[in-house]
Write a protein that holds these residues in place. Structure first.
Motif, PDB file in Angstrom:
ATOM      1  N   HIS A 214       0.901  -1.387  -0.003  1.00 44.63           N
ATOM      2  CA  HIS A 214       0.201   0.074  -0.158  1.00 44.63           C
ATOM      3  C   HIS A 214       0.672   0.802  -0.110  1.00 44.63           C
ATOM      4  O   HIS A 214       1.710   1.504   0.749  1.00 44.63           O
ATOM      5  CB  HIS A 214      -0.859  -0.251   1.058  1.00 44.63           C
ATOM      6  CG  HIS A 214      -1.616   0.889   1.155  1.00 44.63           C
ATOM      7  ND1 HIS A 214      -3.529   1.522   1.740  1.00 44.63           N
ATOM      8  CD2 HIS A 214      -1.782   2.207   0.954  1.00 44.63           C
ATOM      9  CE1 HIS A 214      -4.001   2.139   2.023  1.00 44.63           C
ATOM     10  NE2 HIS A 214      -2.340   3.215   2.011  1.00 44.63           N
ATOM     11  N   THR A 215       0.766   2.086  -0.930  1.00 43.28           N
ATOM     12  CA  THR A 215       1.894   2.514  -1.451  1.00 43.28           C
ATOM     13  C   THR A 215       1.897   4.222  -0.426  1.00 43.28           C
ATOM     14  O   THR A 215       0.866   4.549  -0.173  1.00 43.28           O
ATOM     15  CB  THR A 215       2.390   3.632  -2.419  1.00 43.28           C
ATOM     16  OG1 THR A 215       0.938   4.004  -2.812  1.00 43.28           O
ATOM     17  CG2 THR A 215       2.611   2.026  -3.650  1.00 43.28           C
ATOM     18  N   ARG A 216       2.902   4.868  -0.791  1.00 42.31           N
ATOM     19  CA  ARG A 216       3.402   6.035   0.096  1.00 42.31           C
ATOM     20  C   ARG A 216       2.935   6.338  -0.456  1.00 42.31           C
ATOM     21  O   ARG A 216       3.124   7.841  -1.171  1.00 42.31           O
ATOM     22  CB  ARG A 216       4.312   6.336   0.967  1.00 42.31           C
ATOM     23  CG  ARG A 216       5.159   6.920   1.678  1.00 42.31           C
ATOM     24  CD  ARG A 216       6.478   7.306   1.726  1.00 42.31           C
ATOM     25  NE  ARG A 216       7.164   6.541   1.646  1.00 42.31           N
ATOM     26  CZ  ARG A 216       7.717   5.996   2.736  1.00 42.31           C
ATOM     27  NH1 ARG A 216       7.751   6.223   4.365  1.00 42.31           N
ATOM     28  NH2 ARG A 216       9.034   5.118   2.560  1.00 42.31           N
ATOM     29  N   ASN A 217       1.315   7.053  -0.012  1.00 38.41           N
ATOM     30  CA  ASN A 217      -0.566   7.999  -0.607  1.00 38.41           C
ATOM     31  C   ASN A 217       0.039   9.479  -0.443  1.00 38.41           C
ATOM     32  O   ASN A 217      -0.710   9.615   1.206  1.00 38.41           O
ATOM     33  CB  ASN A 217      -1.062   7.892  -0.478  1.00 38.41           C
ATOM     34  CG  ASN A 217      -0.760   6.183  -1.406  1.00 38.41           C
ATOM     35  OD1 ASN A 217       0.036   6.062  -2.569  1.00 38.41           O
ATOM     36  ND2 ASN A 217      -1.862   5.606  -1.730  1.00 38.41           N
ATOM     37  N   ARG A 218       0.552  10.409  -0.638  1.00 38.74           N
ATOM     38  CA  ARG A 218       0.922  11.833  -0.417  1.00 38.74           C
ATOM     39  C   ARG A 218       0.558  12.423  -1.652  1.00 38.74           C
ATOM     40  O   ARG A 218       0.529  12.327  -2.811  1.00 38.74           O
ATOM     41  CB  ARG A 218       2.358  12.650   0.140  1.00 38.74           C
ATOM     42  CG  ARG A 218       2.234  11.335   1.672  1.00 38.74           C
ATOM     43  CD  ARG A 218       3.791  11.703   1.806  1.00 38.74           C
ATOM     44  NE  ARG A 218       4.757  10.841   2.999  1.00 38.74           N
ATOM     45  CZ  ARG A 218       5.732  11.309   3.840  1.00 38.74           C
ATOM     46  NH1 ARG A 218       6.359  11.486   3.697  1.00 38.74           N
ATOM     47  NH2 ARG A 218       5.637  10.371   4.762  1.00 38.74           N
ATOM     48  N   ILE A 219      -0.444  13.376  -0.744  1.00 37.02           N
ATOM     49  CA  ILE A 219      -1.036  15.000  -2.172  1.00 37.02           C
ATOM     50  C   ILE A 219       0.278  14.800  -2.909  1.00 37.02           C
ATOM     51  O   ILE A 219       1.271  15.707  -2.311  1.00 37.02           O
ATOM     52  CB  ILE A 219      -1.935  16.220  -1.209  1.00 37.02           C
ATOM     53  CG1 ILE A 219      -3.201  15.052  -0.965  1.00 37.02           C
ATOM     54  CG2 ILE A 219      -2.308  16.987  -2.638  1.00 37.02           C
ATOM     55  CD1 ILE A 219      -3.910  14.449  -1.129  1.00 37.02           C
ATOM     56  N   GLY A 220      -0.200  15.520  -3.883  1.00 40.64           N
ATOM     57  CA  GLY A 220       0.540  16.004  -4.753  1.00 40.64           C
ATOM     58  C   GLY A 220       1.797  15.226  -5.508  1.00 40.64           C
ATOM     59  O   GLY A 220       2.858  15.241  -5.978  1.00 40.64           O
TER      60      GLY A 220
END
Length: 529
Positions: A214-220
């Motif tokens: 579950h990837t390192r999801n950060r806005i932008g």
């Protein structure tokens, strides 16, 4: 022969054209496929008007603990699911350091249910004792490694802590885990640097396991989320499975572009020789625990201590600058985040967090804290849904030939100890996928949809005798009416079993017969050699 499934249309799981035929079962395996004389006295199971397919494989399940509480897996088995892979997103039931500290990292975990195991092997033994209705495989979750080895989670692991994590991971793989998973968006793992993950991935690769993230999801940072996963797996030499890849759609203003670039990165990596595949859940919204909005240190200690911190105005203000999966899902619009389940305040179901804030101080973090204080004895059971996706944005991911499908949910039941529990996708994921993409949208042929649910995940897991209908394979079988098979659960009333599943066999034994639960459980715990 123990029995013959007669008069159905066989869909073999490999993508072959459906053909009329019979399937014979003997001693838990498929003894024959096609047209052959039926020995006198051998029972014939009527499959007329039905597809006979391999049992469906849930490549992305969170049933680690609910299978302990209620091993019947009714939500799964009534959809034709015969195998679940748990330990995803860095969450899971083993290994365990301090049980009290780890409970918040186990989906479906309940107070009052003892955790009397510590290692992956011990967990699988306990699960085996429960005789689950479905077959089960597990990954080793990174969050559990961190909780077991690290004194603090708001920093990278020390050299000594990493040595202990490597030891625990190797032990879990030796004891039968299929690979290693991360949930880099969750507080437990946010501070894990890429280098640390690569070291642990290399352990998985040594044992022939997969790396699921579950990837390192950060806005932008939609491009970087997938880029990091590919770099890490490539450095370690591990096969890569990207979990619910469509989550990148909420990281950019243009969700369609975010998904397209993710697929382009996958294709480039595959062209370069890296084994990359991915999976999708079947919801156009995300779901998680509301407690994931809190800084980790707020969750330390007993429920009284946590409630005391949640009442502290300074803690509430600190939350406003805290990065979390809940804030990421909101994207600044708290109308998107809707309370789905609150055991202490069921009347909140369906209410957006923004509405709760408007009725109080006007601050969304005050509202979140108030909801969690009311449920402090069952803090991690408060669930929210986040309306974050559009079908047009995520459909290209489903269309990709290496896309699998998973529930991203826990196995549940409409009666018994889990009757009041909910998790979107539990009762609907496979049935929605077939109904929506085969019958309604006609995006896939029946044989292609079945391939995504059977042989594709089986090959990912290194299973050569499941996910296919051929002589000698395990008799995990789903027999359903293709014109009726569909979900009945809805967003606000999800706990309804699917329609159209006539028979389900697990290792040759009936789990569902003539549309009714057979009352027997034939699942096995599968340990990867």
């Amino acid at each position: 022969m123990d029995l013959v499934i007669c008069g159905g249309t066989v869909v073999d799981g490999n993508g072959g054209v459906p053909v009329p035929g019979d399937v014979a079962v003997s001693d838990g395996r498929i003894a024959g496929v096609g047209r052959f004389p039926r020995p006198e006295g051998v029972p014939c199971v009527d499959a007329s008007g039905c597809y006979v397919t391999p049992g469906f494989i849930d490549i992305h399940s969170h049933s680690d603990f609910t299978l302990m509480i209620d091993p019947r897996a009714v939500s799964s088995i009534t959809q034709g699911v015969t195998l679940e892979v748990v330990g995803n997103c860095g969450h899971g039931s083993a290994p365990i350091g301090d049980p009290a500290r780890t409970r918040s990292n186990i989906y479906g975990c309940r107070t009052g249910y003892e955790i009397d195991w510590r290692t992956v092997g011990e967990y699988l033994d306990r699960l085996e004792d429960r005789r689950p209705a479905v077959n089960v495989m597990t990954l080793v979750p990174n969050g559990n490694l961190r909780l077991a080895a690290c004194d603090a989670l708001d920093r990278p692991s020390t050299a000594d802590e990493l040595v202990e994590m490597k030891r625990l991971l190797a032990q879990g793989l030796e004891e039968g885990a299929a690979g290693y998973s991360t949930g880099l968006e969750y507080g437990t793992e946010r501070e894990c640097p890429e280098e640390e993950i690569a070291v642990l991935c290399s352990i998985a690769a040594e044992y022939g396991g997969i790396y699921t993230t579950h990837t390192r999801n950060r806005i932008g940072e939609a491009e970087e989320a997938i880029g990091e996963a590919i770099r890490t797996a490539a450095e370690a030499g591990a096969p890569l499975q990207i979990s619910h890849i469509s989550s990148v759609a909420r990281l950019a203003d243009d969700g369609g572009w975010a998904v397209d670039q993710a697929l382009e990165q996958v294709d480039r990596a595959r062209a370069g020789g890296l084994d990359v595949q991915f999976d999708m859940h079947t919801r156009l919204f995300g779901t998680t625990n509301l407690s994931a909005a809190l800084p980790l240190w707020v969750l330390e200690g007993n429920s009284k201590a946590v409630a005391g911190r949640l009442r502290d105005p300074s803690v509430r203000r600190e939350m406003e600058s805290c990065e979390s999966i809940v804030a990421s899902l909101a994207q600044g619009d708290w109308e998107r985040i809707v309370v789905f389940h609150s055991p202490a305040q069921p009347e909140l179901a369906g209410k957006p967090v923004a509405e709760l804030a408007a009725a109080g101080s006007g601050n969304v973090f005050d509202a979140i804290c108030d909801v969690l204080i009311a449920a402090s004895d069952r803090l991690h059971e408060v669930m929210v849904i986040a309306f974050s996706y559009r079908e047009a944005d995520v459909r290209p991911a489903f269309e990709h030939p290496f896309c699998m499908v998973g529930s991203d949910a826990t196995a549940l039941a409409t009666d018994g100890p889990l009757k009041d529990d909910t998790f979107h996708g539990a009762y609907t994921w496979a049935s929605w996928f077939f109904r929506h993409f085969v019958r309604d949208r006609k995006l896939f042929s029946p044989q292609e949809a079945v391939r995504r649910l059977t042989s594709l995940p089986a090959s990912r897991l290194g299973l050569t005798d499941r996910g296919v209908i051929r002589k000698g394979a395990q008799a995990d079988l789903a027999i359903f009416d293709p014109n009726v098979f569909a979900e009945r659960g809805t967003t606000l009333e999800p706990n309804r079993t699917a329609a159209g599943m006539r028979h389900v066999l697990v290792n040759g034994g009936f789990a569902v017969r003539n549309g009714v639960l057979a009352g027997q459980r034939y699942g096995r715990v599968l340990r990867r050699a």
